[in-house]
Write a protein that holds these residues in place. Structure first.
Motif, PDB file in Angstrom:
ATOM      1  N   MET A  77       0.999  -1.087  -0.252  1.00  9.94           N
ATOM      2  CA  MET A  77      -0.345  -0.274   0.056  1.00  9.94           C
ATOM      3  C   MET A  77       0.890   0.999   0.208  1.00  9.94           C
ATOM      4  O   MET A  77       1.726   1.017   0.602  1.00  9.94           O
ATOM      5  N   ASN A  78      -0.137   2.110  -1.257  1.00 16.65           N
ATOM      6  CA  ASN A  78       1.395   3.646  -0.654  1.00 16.65           C
ATOM      7  C   ASN A  78       0.654   4.834   0.218  1.00 16.65           C
ATOM      8  O   ASN A  78      -0.467   4.431   0.609  1.00 16.65           O
ATOM      9  N   VAL A  79       1.570   5.049   0.892  1.00 19.18           N
ATOM     10  CA  VAL A  79       1.372   6.404   1.596  1.00 19.18           C
ATOM     11  C   VAL A  79       1.974   7.715   2.357  1.00 19.18           C
ATOM     12  O   VAL A  79       3.206   7.422   1.814  1.00 19.18           O
ATOM     13  N   LEU A  80       1.613   7.898   1.864  1.00 17.86           N
ATOM     14  CA  LEU A  80       1.870   9.219   2.280  1.00 17.86           C
ATOM     15  C   LEU A  80       1.655  10.333   3.729  1.00 17.86           C
ATOM     16  O   LEU A  80       0.694  10.523   3.825  1.00 17.86           O
ATOM     17  N   VAL A  81       2.952  10.378   4.037  1.00 18.55           N
ATOM     18  CA  VAL A  81       3.373  11.560   5.119  1.00 18.55           C
ATOM     19  C   VAL A  81       3.417  12.393   5.093  1.00 18.55           C
ATOM     20  O   VAL A  81       4.358  13.329   4.348  1.00 18.55           O
ATOM     21  N   ILE A  82       2.764  13.698   5.571  1.00 16.83           N
ATOM     22  CA  ILE A  82       3.233  15.163   5.019  1.00 16.83           C
ATOM     23  C   ILE A  82       3.298  15.670   6.655  1.00 16.83           C
ATOM     24  O   ILE A  82       2.374  16.224   7.506  1.00 16.83           O
ATOM     25  N   ILE A  92       8.397   6.827  11.555  1.00 16.44           N
ATOM     26  CA  ILE A  92       6.514   6.685  10.312  1.00 16.44           C
ATOM     27  C   ILE A  92       7.106   5.591   9.272  1.00 16.44           C
ATOM     28  O   ILE A  92       6.631   4.845   9.071  1.00 16.44           O
ATOM     29  N   ASP A  93       8.271   6.261   8.491  1.00 14.09           N
ATOM     30  CA  ASP A  93       8.940   5.385   7.912  1.00 14.09           C
ATOM     31  C   ASP A  93       9.406   4.373   7.915  1.00 14.09           C
ATOM     32  O   ASP A  93       8.717   3.202   7.213  1.00 14.09           O
ATOM     33  N   ALA A  94      10.211   3.994   8.895  1.00 15.01           N
ATOM     34  CA  ALA A  94      10.867   3.015   8.890  1.00 15.01           C
ATOM     35  C   ALA A  94       9.396   2.264   9.940  1.00 15.01           C
ATOM     36  O   ALA A  94       9.724   0.992   9.159  1.00 15.01           O
ATOM     37  N   ALA A  95       8.446   2.560  10.370  1.00 14.35           N
ATOM     38  CA  ALA A  95       7.513   1.555  11.294  1.00 14.35           C
ATOM     39  C   ALA A  95       7.236   0.920   9.459  1.00 14.35           C
ATOM     40  O   ALA A  95       6.534  -0.569  10.053  1.00 14.35           O
ATOM     41  N   HIS A 142       4.886  -2.309   3.327  1.00 15.35           N
ATOM     42  CA  HIS A 142       4.055  -0.422   2.045  1.00 15.35           C
ATOM     43  C   HIS A 142       5.141  -0.062   2.047  1.00 15.35           C
ATOM     44  O   HIS A 142       6.608   0.401   2.175  1.00 15.35           O
ATOM     45  N   THR A 143       5.228   1.443   1.109  1.00 16.63           N
ATOM     46  CA  THR A 143       6.006   2.153  -0.154  1.00 16.63           C
ATOM     47  C   THR A 143       5.257   3.393   0.380  1.00 16.63           C
ATOM     48  O   THR A 143       4.010   3.797   1.222  1.00 16.63           O
ATOM     49  N   VAL A 144       6.566   4.428   1.526  1.00 13.21           N
ATOM     50  CA  VAL A 144       6.567   4.973   1.756  1.00 13.21           C
ATOM     51  C   VAL A 144       6.790   6.711   1.403  1.00 13.21           C
ATOM     52  O   VAL A 144       8.006   6.659   0.699  1.00 13.21           O
ATOM     53  N   PHE A 145       6.064   7.539   1.204  1.00 11.50           N
ATOM     54  CA  PHE A 145       6.511   9.362   0.448  1.00 11.50           C
ATOM     55  C   PHE A 145       6.354  10.557   1.588  1.00 11.50           C
ATOM     56  O   PHE A 145       5.230  10.733   2.752  1.00 11.50           O
ATOM     57  N   ILE A 182      -2.216   6.845  -3.960  1.00  7.72           N
ATOM     58  CA  ILE A 182      -1.731   6.631  -2.439  1.00  7.72           C
ATOM     59  C   ILE A 182      -3.046   5.562  -1.635  1.00  7.72           C
ATOM     60  O   ILE A 182      -4.335   6.629  -2.099  1.00  7.72           O
ATOM     61  N   ALA A 183      -2.966   5.249  -0.755  1.00  3.40           N
ATOM     62  CA  ALA A 183      -3.991   4.515  -0.462  1.00  3.40           C
ATOM     63  C   ALA A 183      -4.312   5.350   0.985  1.00  3.40           C
ATOM     64  O   ALA A 183      -6.064   5.360   1.690  1.00  3.40           O
ATOM     65  N   VAL A 184      -3.461   5.535   1.842  1.00  2.83           N
ATOM     66  CA  VAL A 184      -3.375   6.677   3.090  1.00  2.83           C
ATOM     67  C   VAL A 184      -2.325   8.024   2.964  1.00  2.83           C
ATOM     68  O   VAL A 184      -1.205   7.605   2.428  1.00  2.83           O
ATOM     69  N   VAL A 185      -3.013   9.492   3.227  1.00  6.69           N
ATOM     70  CA  VAL A 185      -2.848  10.287   4.093  1.00  6.69           C
ATOM     71  C   VAL A 185      -2.086  10.156   5.054  1.00  6.69           C
ATOM     72  O   VAL A 185      -3.701  10.494   6.240  1.00  6.69           O
TER      73      VAL A 185
END
Length: 83
Positions: free
Chosen positions: A1-6, A16-19, A25-28, A45-48
């Motif tokens: 799942m692609n996750v975007l962290v802002i 958050i990225d490491a976890a 998951h793929t993390v941006f 992106i599935a989750v922001v």
């Protein structure tokens, strides 16, 4: 799942990225609204995960981000500082 962290906090972003990567998951990660919009334009992106601090309201930035979403995306607010 692609996750975007802002999030403007780089330490939190790294945690958050490491976890999430550990879970497969793929993390941006970004601190910039403009970069977040570009990531949303180029990826599904599935989750922001969004920390709006120091803003008092996350409504306008979230609405701007939603204009760049292709599919249904969950938004999760990381901070309780905004309404």
């Amino acid at each position: 799942m692609n996750v975007l962290v802002i999030n403007a906090d780089e330490t939190e972003n790294q945690e958050i990225d490491a976890a999430l990567k550990t879970l497969g998951h793929t993390v941006f990660c970004t601190a910039s609204q403009e970069q977040a919009e570009a990531i949303l334009d180029d990826n599904t992106i599935a989750v922001v995960l969004y920390d709006p601090a120091p803003l008092t309201s996350a409504r306008q930035p979230v609405m701007a981000l939603k204009r760049h979403i292709k599919d249904y995306t969950y938004f999760i607010q990381l901070s309780d500082q905004s309404s």
